[in-house]
Design a protein around this motif. Structure first.
Motif, PDB file in Angstrom:
ATOM      1  N   ASN A 109       0.826  -1.221   0.000  1.00 16.97           N
ATOM      2  CA  ASN A 109       0.000   0.000   0.000  1.00 16.97           C
ATOM      3  C   ASN A 109       0.857   1.267   0.000  1.00 16.97           C
ATOM      4  O   ASN A 109       0.598   2.201   0.753  1.00 16.97           O
ATOM      5  CB  ASN A 109      -0.951   0.008   1.208  1.00 16.97           C
ATOM      6  N   ALA A 110       1.844   1.297  -0.852  1.00 21.89           N
ATOM      7  CA  ALA A 110       2.831   2.377  -0.845  1.00 21.89           C
ATOM      8  C   ALA A 110       2.252   3.740  -1.201  1.00 21.89           C
ATOM      9  O   ALA A 110       2.838   4.760  -0.849  1.00 21.89           O
ATOM     10  CB  ALA A 110       3.969   2.042  -1.810  1.00 21.89           C
ATOM     11  N   TYR A 111       1.122   3.763  -1.883  1.00 20.88           N
ATOM     12  CA  TYR A 111       0.560   5.037  -2.341  1.00 20.88           C
ATOM     13  C   TYR A 111      -0.671   5.447  -1.542  1.00 20.88           C
ATOM     14  O   TYR A 111      -1.309   6.441  -1.865  1.00 20.88           O
ATOM     15  CB  TYR A 111       0.228   4.953  -3.837  1.00 20.88           C
ATOM     16  N   GLN A 114      -7.416   2.729  -0.673  1.00 18.83           N
ATOM     17  CA  GLN A 114      -8.200   2.484  -1.898  1.00 18.83           C
ATOM     18  C   GLN A 114      -8.535   3.801  -2.607  1.00 18.83           C
ATOM     19  O   GLN A 114      -8.514   3.880  -3.826  1.00 18.83           O
ATOM     20  CB  GLN A 114      -9.486   1.741  -1.511  1.00 18.83           C
ATOM     21  N   LEU A 115      -8.822   4.845  -1.830  1.00 21.69           N
ATOM     22  CA  LEU A 115      -9.164   6.141  -2.409  1.00 21.69           C
ATOM     23  C   LEU A 115      -7.998   6.773  -3.162  1.00 21.69           C
ATOM     24  O   LEU A 115      -8.193   7.643  -4.002  1.00 21.69           O
ATOM     25  CB  LEU A 115      -9.644   7.098  -1.314  1.00 21.69           C
ATOM     26  N   ASP A 116      -6.785   6.339  -2.851  1.00 23.22           N
ATOM     27  CA  ASP A 116      -5.589   6.881  -3.501  1.00 23.22           C
ATOM     28  C   ASP A 116      -5.161   6.074  -4.726  1.00 23.22           C
ATOM     29  O   ASP A 116      -4.092   6.310  -5.272  1.00 23.22           O
ATOM     30  CB  ASP A 116      -4.440   6.944  -2.493  1.00 23.22           C
ATOM     31  N   SER A 117      -5.997   5.143  -5.156  1.00 24.43           N
ATOM     32  CA  SER A 117      -5.697   4.357  -6.353  1.00 24.43           C
ATOM     33  C   SER A 117      -5.650   5.294  -7.554  1.00 24.43           C
ATOM     34  O   SER A 117      -6.291   6.345  -7.550  1.00 24.43           O
ATOM     35  CB  SER A 117      -6.764   3.276  -6.549  1.00 24.43           C
ATOM     36  N   PHE A 118      -4.880   4.918  -8.579  1.00 25.94           N
ATOM     37  CA  PHE A 118      -4.698   5.814  -9.725  1.00 25.94           C
ATOM     38  C   PHE A 118      -4.337   5.034 -10.981  1.00 25.94           C
ATOM     39  O   PHE A 118      -4.008   3.849 -10.918  1.00 25.94           O
ATOM     40  CB  PHE A 118      -3.620   6.862  -9.427  1.00 25.94           C
ATOM     41  N   GLU A 119      -4.414   5.728 -12.116  1.00 21.05           N
ATOM     42  CA  GLU A 119      -3.960   5.186 -13.395  1.00 21.05           C
ATOM     43  C   GLU A 119      -2.835   6.066 -13.910  1.00 21.05           C
ATOM     44  O   GLU A 119      -2.873   7.278 -13.745  1.00 21.05           O
ATOM     45  CB  GLU A 119      -5.101   5.133 -14.401  1.00 21.05           C
ATOM     46  N   ARG A 138      -4.416   0.278  -4.438  1.00 22.16           N
ATOM     47  CA  ARG A 138      -3.732  -0.017  -3.164  1.00 22.16           C
ATOM     48  C   ARG A 138      -2.401  -0.709  -3.452  1.00 22.16           C
ATOM     49  O   ARG A 138      -2.045  -1.711  -2.845  1.00 22.16           O
ATOM     50  CB  ARG A 138      -4.603  -0.877  -2.262  1.00 22.16           C
ATOM     51  N   ALA A 139      -1.676  -0.157  -4.373  1.00 24.63           N
ATOM     52  CA  ALA A 139      -0.509  -0.822  -4.961  1.00 24.63           C
ATOM     53  C   ALA A 139       0.712  -0.826  -4.053  1.00 24.63           C
ATOM     54  O   ALA A 139       0.972   0.129  -3.328  1.00 24.63           O
ATOM     55  CB  ALA A 139      -0.156  -0.147  -6.280  1.00 24.63           C
TER      56      ALA A 139
END
Length: 190
Positions: A109-111, A114-119, A138-139
């Motif tokens: 969860n380095a970033y 779930q709300l901070d997920s991105f493309e 949640r990468a």
């Protein structure tokens, strides 16, 4: 060629659909007897702690370790990348079972949440010039790699998001959630 998708938890159907698009019928791997049938294995994204515990429960850790990189190519996406790592840099994991196959350290969860997920479009030269769609949910992040590991893709800030060590491949993003099958093709060629 026989390709398995670890079918314990996570993006099983999405990887299976990508393989079917490429003309490969996947084997769902749940037990050592299923693992014995395949030459390649995808460990999907999902919840790494849960997948790790299920790997231990179903006696898959040692068979995976004994074949990994030799007669079994393995690709881990997101949670799968965490499971492939030699080290998980997160104090919350508390003894999470991992395979310890790739010489890399990964942060869960380095970033953020779930709300901070991105493309993010990614340059991955081994796949050609066109950018690859990177879906980060949640990468994890690959923090360090050893001398036998090659970084294949990074974010603009330099964070490693894809790496390879021989026949072992890790991506911290989800290629299976896009219509771009280039990473699947790359894995099938290992």
């Amino acid at each position: 060629m026989s390709v398995g998708v670890l079918a314990l938890q996570g993006d099983i159907q999405e990887h299976s659909a990508a393989l079917l698009r490429l003309g490969v019928r996947p084997v769902e791997v749940r037990l050592p007897k299923h693992l014995a049938q395949v030459e390649r294995l995808i460990i999907p994204g999902g919840e790494s702690t849960t997948i790790g515990r299920l790997l231990a429960l179903y006696d898959l850790i040692e068979p995976l370790r004994s074949r990994a990189g030799r007669d079994l190519a393995i690709w881990g996406t997101c949670a799968g990348a965490i499971l492939l790592a030699r080290s998980v840099l997160d104090t919350k994991t508390g003894g999470q079972p991992v395979l310890e196959l790739m010489d890399m350290a990964v942060r869960r969860n380095a970033y953020g949440s779930q709300l901070d997920s991105f493309e993010q479009p990614l340059a991955m030269p081994v796949l050609g010039e066109a950018p690859l769609p990177g879906v980060f949910i949640r990468a994890p992040q690959i923090e360090t790699i050893g001398p036998q590991v090659t970084a294949l893709a990074t974010l603009p800030n330099g964070a490693i998001v894809a790496a390879q060590q021989g026949r072992l491949l890790a991506t911290t993003f989800h290629p299976e959630l896009t219509g771009d099958d280039r990473v699947h093709r790359y894995f099938l060629a290992l």
